[in-house]
Write a protein that holds these residues in place. Structure first.
Motif, mmCIF file in Angstrom:
data_model
loop_
_atom_site.group_PDB
_atom_site.id
_atom_site.type_symbol
_atom_site.label_atom_id
_atom_site.label_comp_id
_atom_site.label_asym_id
_atom_site.label_seq_id
_atom_site.Cartn_x
_atom_site.Cartn_y
_atom_site.Cartn_z
ATOM 1 N N LEU A 71 5.911 -4.771 -1.436
ATOM 2 C CA LEU A 71 5.526 -4.175 -2.597
ATOM 3 C C LEU A 71 6.197 -4.979 -3.688
ATOM 4 C CD1 LEU A 71 7.479 -0.732 -1.413
ATOM 5 C CD2 LEU A 71 5.151 -0.843 -1.903
ATOM 6 N N GLU A 75 6.887 -1.401 -8.807
ATOM 7 C CA GLU A 75 6.315 -0.177 -7.978
ATOM 8 C C GLU A 75 7.720 0.527 -7.350
ATOM 9 O OE1 GLU A 75 2.373 -1.067 -5.114
ATOM 10 O OE2 GLU A 75 3.927 -2.502 -5.152
ATOM 11 N N HIS A 100 -1.207 4.881 -0.855
ATOM 12 C CA HIS A 100 -1.932 4.596 -2.157
ATOM 13 C C HIS A 100 -3.289 5.451 -1.922
ATOM 14 C CE1 HIS A 100 0.652 1.139 -2.093
ATOM 15 N NE2 HIS A 100 0.437 1.093 -0.909
ATOM 16 N N GLU A 116 -1.825 -0.776 -11.431
ATOM 17 C CA GLU A 116 -0.813 -0.914 -10.472
ATOM 18 C C GLU A 116 -0.380 -2.094 -10.060
ATOM 19 O OE1 GLU A 116 -1.966 1.039 -6.551
ATOM 20 O OE2 GLU A 116 -4.211 0.840 -7.117
ATOM 21 N N ARG A 118 -1.994 -4.323 -8.014
ATOM 22 C CA ARG A 118 -2.096 -4.049 -6.519
ATOM 23 C C ARG A 118 -3.663 -4.830 -5.985
ATOM 24 N NH1 ARG A 118 0.094 -3.177 -1.860
ATOM 25 N NH2 ARG A 118 2.123 -2.782 -2.762
ATOM 26 N N TYR A 120 -6.592 -4.912 -3.133
ATOM 27 C CA TYR A 120 -6.878 -4.380 -1.842
ATOM 28 C C TYR A 120 -8.248 -5.231 -1.523
ATOM 29 C CZ TYR A 120 -4.574 -0.123 -3.844
ATOM 30 O OH TYR A 120 -3.749 0.843 -3.973
ATOM 31 N N THR A 131 -3.903 -4.380 1.714
ATOM 32 C CA THR A 131 -3.226 -4.263 0.248
ATOM 33 C C THR A 131 -1.856 -5.149 0.296
ATOM 34 O OG1 THR A 131 -2.754 -3.010 -1.403
ATOM 35 C CG2 THR A 131 -2.154 -2.267 0.731
ATOM 36 N N HIS A 132 -2.060 -5.786 -0.856
ATOM 37 C CA HIS A 132 -0.675 -6.734 -1.277
ATOM 38 C C HIS A 132 -0.450 -6.382 -2.866
ATOM 39 C CE1 HIS A 132 -1.136 -9.446 2.154
ATOM 40 N NE2 HIS A 132 -2.499 -9.536 1.651
ATOM 41 N N PRO A 133 0.831 -6.494 -2.955
ATOM 42 C CA PRO A 133 1.399 -6.532 -4.586
ATOM 43 C C PRO A 133 0.944 -7.781 -5.243
ATOM 44 C CG PRO A 133 3.151 -6.845 -3.076
ATOM 45 C CD PRO A 133 2.178 -6.768 -2.321
ATOM 46 N N GLY A 212 4.460 -8.170 -8.906
ATOM 47 C CA GLY A 212 5.050 -6.751 -9.269
ATOM 48 C C GLY A 212 5.299 -6.777 -10.503
#
Length: 430
Positions: A71, A75, A100, A116, A118, A120, A131-133, A212
């Protein structure tokens, strides 16, 4: 200019042992990275994962917890309003947004939702999403939206900072070289993927604390372990779709959910605009002819927790996964105890000194880079070992008055994207 004029030259041919080491990193790191990987939901549904509830440990920080769970800092912070992100405390129960709603975009290639923070990735031929931040461009250097492709990939890139970025750093007393070679001082990290959107990259970072957050000059940053994993999987030519969707709506098991993230600052200039949320909800509700609960939708829009909230049916929240505690990473960094940098005048009694808390870190490289930036800002800092933990706590100060501490806080936020916690006299630790 943002990442424009960032040049990623191909690395010269390296000795066989170096090439073998790089290959091993690409093979082994994807299995170790804390990526969130989900099976794609059935057709018509778009919610993946479940939020996780954990109890924090002594001196945990949201930055610490976020990275261990795939995360980003923001977030975790917005999902837990009212909890101090730098000192949540022993046994504080927090919710991790590990669920999500997939962005409203074709499920192919890479989809990046800047709102967000993020990314995908939909691997071709596999019924899953990874998915990664991410870190994105700060205000004035915004990451653009649009579609493109991965043009090329480079391991161990060099960085040629544009004149605009060199001038910005020089104004802070930080003189950048014309070319930054591969290594721990390189802000591109160990891997970079060049986009067909001119001048923009998806790359790693030597400042993982900025993932993030809005901290870059427009490029998309990932944790070192995440970019290593993504770099190994994503082929050249992969489609990249960058969207800005602070509000999402989607179905799971016959229940409609909405997910609200704080809009980017520049998108709030005229006040909060929930029209995109209403449009997303209406579009999703019409699929199944159900009437959503508009009071719940309004509450989700105002709270902006980033958690999927049910707005039809009897559910008042998504069922949680729970863990009594979370384990420390096996590769926790060894303790280091650099000497304090500076102190205020001896005329200020110690019990009247103010400090700022930048958080606790396991990554010695990121900590070293952050400390270097603070030194360039002429802000006194010290690193303390957290008793009984493989963590290093970064404290700024001391400052003679609260006003001096707050002024330093503003400078740190502008330079690094991190807003440290204010520690009043007597609350600075050892």
């Amino acid at each position: 200019m943002p990442c424009l004029n960032l040049r990623v030259p191909r690395s010269p041919r390296r000795p066989a042992i170096a090439r073998l080491s790089a290959w091993l990193v690409l093979v082994l790191l994807p299995a170790l990275a804390p990526a969130q990987t989900f099976t794609l939901p059935p057709e018509g549904d778009s919610v993946v994962g479940r939020p996780l509830e954990i109890a924090t440990r002594y001196e945990d920080t949201f930055a610490d917890v976020a990275r261990a769970h795939g995360l980003g800092f923001r977030e975790v912070a917005v999902a837990n309003p009212g909890v101090d992100p730098w000192v949540p405390g022993e046994g504080t129960v927090i919710t991790l947004p590990t669920s999500h709603i997939l962005p409203d975009a074709p499920r192919e290639g890479i989809v990046i939702n800047v709102a967000e923070m993020r990314l995908y990735y939909y691997p071709r031929g596999r019924n899953e999403v990874i998915t990664h931040p991410i870190g994105i461009g700060r205000e004035g250097w915004a990451t653009p939206t649009g579609t493109g492709t991965i043009l090329d990939k480079t391991a161990h890139p060099s960085w040629t900072p544009p004149a605009s970025i060199r001038a910005e750093h020089a104004a802070r007393g930080d003189i950048l070289p014309a070319v930054v070679p591969p290594g721990p001082a390189n802000p591109l990290g160990d891997y970079a993927m060049r986009l067909s959107l001119p001048g923009y990259l998806i790359h790693g970072t030597n400042r993982p604390f900025g993932v993030g957050m809005r901290i870059s000059h427009g490029c998309i940053r990932l944790y070192p372990e995440d970019i290593a994993s993504l770099f190994a999987q994503v082929p050249i030519g992969t489609r990249v779709n960058i969207v800005n969707q602070p509000y999402k709506a989607g179905w799971r098991d016959g229940v409609l959910y909405v997910e609200a993230h704080p809009p980017l600052d520049e998108d709030q200039a005229g006040g909060l605009n929930t029209t995109p949320l209403v449009a997303a909800v209406i579009g999703a509700a019409e699929q199944r002819g159900l009437e959503p609960d508009w009071e719940r939708i309004r509450a989700a829009a105002l709270e902006h927790t980033g958690l999927p909230v049910p707005v039809t049916g009897e559910l008042t929240r998504m069922p949680l996964l729970r863990a009594a505690a979370w384990p420390a990473p096996a590769d926790a960094a060894p303790k280091q105890e650099p000497a304090p940098q500076a102190i205020v005048s001896a005329a200020t009694p110690r019990d009247q000194e103010w400090h700022l808390h930048m958080g606790a870190f396991r990554d010695p490289t990121g900590l070293e880079m952050l400390t270097g930036e603070l030194n360039a800002l002429r802000i006194p800092s010290r690193v303390e070992a957290v008793p009984g933990r493989d963590l290093q706590r970064l404290v700024l100060g001391p400052f003679a008055t609260a006003a001096e501490a707050m002024a330093a806080r503003v400078r740190v936020r502008e330079a690094t994207g991190i807003e440290p916690a204010l520690l009043p006299p007597g609350d600075a630790g050892s």
